[in-house]
Design an enzyme around this catalytic site. Structure first.
Site, mmCIF file in Angstrom:
data_model
loop_
_atom_site.group_PDB
_atom_site.id
_atom_site.type_symbol
_atom_site.label_atom_id
_atom_site.label_comp_id
_atom_site.label_asym_id
_atom_site.label_seq_id
_atom_site.Cartn_x
_atom_site.Cartn_y
_atom_site.Cartn_z
ATOM 1 N N LYS A 144 0.813 -1.221 0.000
ATOM 2 C CA LYS A 144 0.000 0.000 0.000
ATOM 3 C C LYS A 144 0.843 1.267 0.000
ATOM 4 O O LYS A 144 0.352 2.333 -0.347
ATOM 5 C CB LYS A 144 -0.944 0.009 1.220
ATOM 6 C CG LYS A 144 -2.123 -0.928 1.074
ATOM 7 C CD LYS A 144 -3.182 -0.640 2.123
ATOM 8 C CE LYS A 144 -4.386 -1.548 1.964
ATOM 9 N NZ LYS A 144 -5.363 -1.388 3.040
ATOM 10 N N LYS B 148 -4.943 -9.942 -6.527
ATOM 11 C CA LYS B 148 -6.131 -10.119 -5.697
ATOM 12 C C LYS B 148 -7.261 -9.209 -6.195
ATOM 13 O O LYS B 148 -7.007 -8.077 -6.624
ATOM 14 C CB LYS B 148 -5.721 -9.719 -4.268
ATOM 15 C CG LYS B 148 -6.768 -9.867 -3.215
ATOM 16 C CD LYS B 148 -6.261 -9.313 -1.890
ATOM 17 C CE LYS B 148 -6.287 -7.795 -1.868
ATOM 18 N NZ LYS B 148 -6.126 -7.206 -0.538
ATOM 19 N N LYS C 114 -11.322 -3.823 -4.029
ATOM 20 C CA LYS C 114 -12.262 -2.728 -4.242
ATOM 21 C C LYS C 114 -11.537 -1.444 -4.631
ATOM 22 O O LYS C 114 -12.151 -0.511 -5.125
ATOM 23 C CB LYS C 114 -13.136 -2.514 -3.002
ATOM 24 C CG LYS C 114 -12.379 -2.220 -1.715
ATOM 25 C CD LYS C 114 -13.270 -2.321 -0.476
ATOM 26 C CE LYS C 114 -12.420 -2.290 0.793
ATOM 27 N NZ LYS C 114 -13.058 -2.823 1.964
HETATM 28 P P1 TYM Z 1 -10.619 -5.169 4.149
HETATM 29 O O1 TYM Z 1 -11.631 -4.116 4.436
HETATM 30 O O2 TYM Z 1 -9.537 -4.879 3.182
HETATM 31 O O3 TYM Z 1 -11.339 -6.493 3.670
HETATM 32 C C1 TYM Z 1 -12.428 -7.056 4.385
HETATM 33 C C2 TYM Z 1 -12.341 -8.564 4.374
HETATM 34 O O4 TYM Z 1 -12.396 -9.068 3.048
HETATM 35 C C3 TYM Z 1 -11.323 -9.963 2.813
HETATM 36 N N1 TYM Z 1 -10.922 -9.850 1.398
HETATM 37 C C4 TYM Z 1 -10.860 -10.885 0.548
HETATM 38 N N2 TYM Z 1 -11.108 -12.194 0.699
HETATM 39 C C5 TYM Z 1 -10.975 -12.978 -0.374
HETATM 40 N N3 TYM Z 1 -10.579 -12.533 -1.581
HETATM 41 C C6 TYM Z 1 -10.317 -11.225 -1.791
HETATM 42 N N4 TYM Z 1 -9.945 -10.789 -2.997
HETATM 43 C C7 TYM Z 1 -10.461 -10.335 -0.689
HETATM 44 N N5 TYM Z 1 -10.287 -9.001 -0.546
HETATM 45 C C8 TYM Z 1 -10.585 -8.726 0.734
HETATM 46 C C9 TYM Z 1 -10.225 -9.470 3.745
HETATM 47 O O5 TYM Z 1 -9.275 -10.478 3.996
HETATM 48 C C10 TYM Z 1 -11.015 -9.097 4.958
HETATM 49 O O6 TYM Z 1 -11.272 -10.228 5.758
HETATM 50 N N6 TYM Z 1 -7.574 -4.938 8.102
HETATM 51 C C11 TYM Z 1 -8.844 -5.415 7.634
HETATM 52 C C12 TYM Z 1 -10.022 -4.888 8.460
HETATM 53 C C13 TYM Z 1 -9.890 -5.088 9.930
HETATM 54 C C14 TYM Z 1 -10.076 -6.316 10.621
HETATM 55 C C15 TYM Z 1 -9.920 -5.993 12.017
HETATM 56 C C16 TYM Z 1 -10.347 -7.618 10.239
HETATM 57 C C17 TYM Z 1 -9.658 -4.117 10.846
HETATM 58 N N7 TYM Z 1 -9.668 -4.660 12.105
HETATM 59 C C18 TYM Z 1 -10.025 -6.970 12.989
HETATM 60 C C19 TYM Z 1 -10.449 -8.595 11.217
HETATM 61 C C20 TYM Z 1 -10.294 -8.256 12.598
HETATM 62 C C21 TYM Z 1 -9.056 -4.964 6.212
HETATM 63 O O7 TYM Z 1 -8.495 -4.001 5.777
HETATM 64 O O8 TYM Z 1 -9.977 -5.687 5.526
#
Ligand code: TYM
Length: 329
Positions: A113, A194, A197
């Site tokens: 990032k 990957k 969004k």
């Molecule tokens: P974020 O908002 O980027 O994504 C949310 C969730 O979606 C999953 N994900 C995917 N899974 C499969 N294939 C993909 N292409 C894909 N893109 C995204 C991510 O793995 C995630 O589970 N840091 C985290 C948010 C967060 C969090 C937490 C998660 C903040 N605090 C505590 C768990 C526990 C994030 O940026 O996810």
């Protein structure tokens, strides 16, 4: 017996994709029946990169509506916005002082990032300490996430163990819960990347709220591999294997069953059917979402959720402060 505590979060940065859905949200819905779940809209994480204030406000509320539309029952699970519970920022700071600079610097997501960015905030760097705080505040046992969060989960475990060793048993050391299929849904335009969004090209992802015709168009344009066979082989046929994974997850079919279903048919019929499966899978969610977004139900859920979350984490935060040697207020 105490029910397992589950915590997870998603960033309200708009346009949630079927990667977010299949990798994470779908499991949230499943787990709420067997565990004590908290699902968070992580707005504090979202501001690690620039956000338009009005868009952030809208996206946060929309994400809460999408959680519910996807099947999360607010009477079963606690749905809330991270910034409504100040304990997250407080423990986040404390854990920044437990995490090491070196280990934060090794996070591949930070490297990705921050690469080629002119401005990189300090928050983007310390982001995993805040994520650890989210999880550890609730004595979480299980964290459903996609594959890309695995390293952050490992760091969370290290931070929990470090704190426990130094100050005595305080945190449950959580386990990741990553689906075997769907943990890493790939871009429709480049199967080495990957699905995200934040991809500049909207053709790379299917948003959960994409219109049926948009979904059909994106799938018809999705890249495939050289031969014409619908065969699951992620190494030799990464693009088709990714599309098959999406098909399998929306229909609850194994890869073998998908192969059999499309034997001798080529990519054309496969893509056509895949599009309909995705459209049918998302349309009830989209419909419910549209109903929710205009009602005050979401706001009520978020108000109650924040109140419940505050109560659930107060004990742990007080314990941490006392163990660190802070004068009790
Ligand atoms: P974020 O908002 O980027 O994504 C949310 C969730 O979606 C999953 N994900 C995917 N899974 C499969 N294939 C993909 N292409 C894909 N893109 C995204 C991510 O793995 C995630 O589970 N840091 C985290 C948010 C967060 C969090 C937490 C998660 C903040 N605090 C505590 C768990 C526990 C994030 O940026 O996810």
């Amino acid at each position: 017996m105490m029910m397992t505590r589950v915590f997870s979060g998603i960033q309200p940065s708009g346009n949630l994709t079927i990667g977010n859905y299949l990798g994470a949200m779908k499991n949230f819905v499943r787990l709420q029946h067997e565990a004590d779940c908290l699902f968070c809209v992580v707005d504090l994480h979202a501001i690690t990169v620039p956000q338009e204030p009005e868009a952030l406000r809208e996206n946060s509320r929309n994400l809460a509506a999408l959680y519910i539309a996807a099947g999360i029952d607010p009477d079963k699970a606690t749905v809330f916005i991270q910034s409504h519970v100040t304990a997250h920022a407080e423990l986040g700071w404390i854990l920044q002082c437990i995490a090491y600079y070196g280990e934060l610097g090794r996070m591949t997501q930070f490297k990705d990032k921050s690469a080629q960015k002119e401005v990189v905030t300090a928050g983007l760097f310390t982001y995993p300490a805040l994520m650890a705080a989210d999880i550890l505040l609730y004595q979480t046992g299980l964290v459903p996430v996609g594959e890309d969060q695995k390293q952050h989960l490992e760091l969370t475990r290290d931070i929990a163990e470090r704190f426990n060793n130094r100050f005595g048993q305080t945190f449950v050391v959580p386990e990741p819960y990553i689906p075997k299929f769907g943990g890493r849904i790939m871009s429709l335009e480049n199967p080495e990347k990957k699905m995200s969004k934040s991809d500049e090209s909207a053709g790379a992802y299917i948003a959960m709220l994409d219109e049926p015709d948009v979904i059909r168009k994106k799938i018809s344009r999705a890249v495939t591999d050289s031969d014409r066979e619908v065969r699951y082989d992620p190494d030799a046929k990464p693009a088709v294997s990714n599309l098959m994974t999406i098909y399998g997850m929306f229909t609850d079919m194994t890869m073998e069953q998908v192969e059999k279903h499309f034997a001798g048919q080529g990519y054309g019929p496969f893509k056509k059917e895949l599009a309909e499966v995705v459209v049918d899978g998302l349309s009830p969610i989209q419909q419910r979402y549209r109903e929710l977004i205009g009602s005050s139900e979401v706001d009520e859920v978020l108000r109650k959720g924040a109140q419940k979350a505050r109560e659930m984490c107060a004990g742990t935060l007080a314990d941490v402060k006392s163990k660190l040697g802070f004068v009790l207020a």
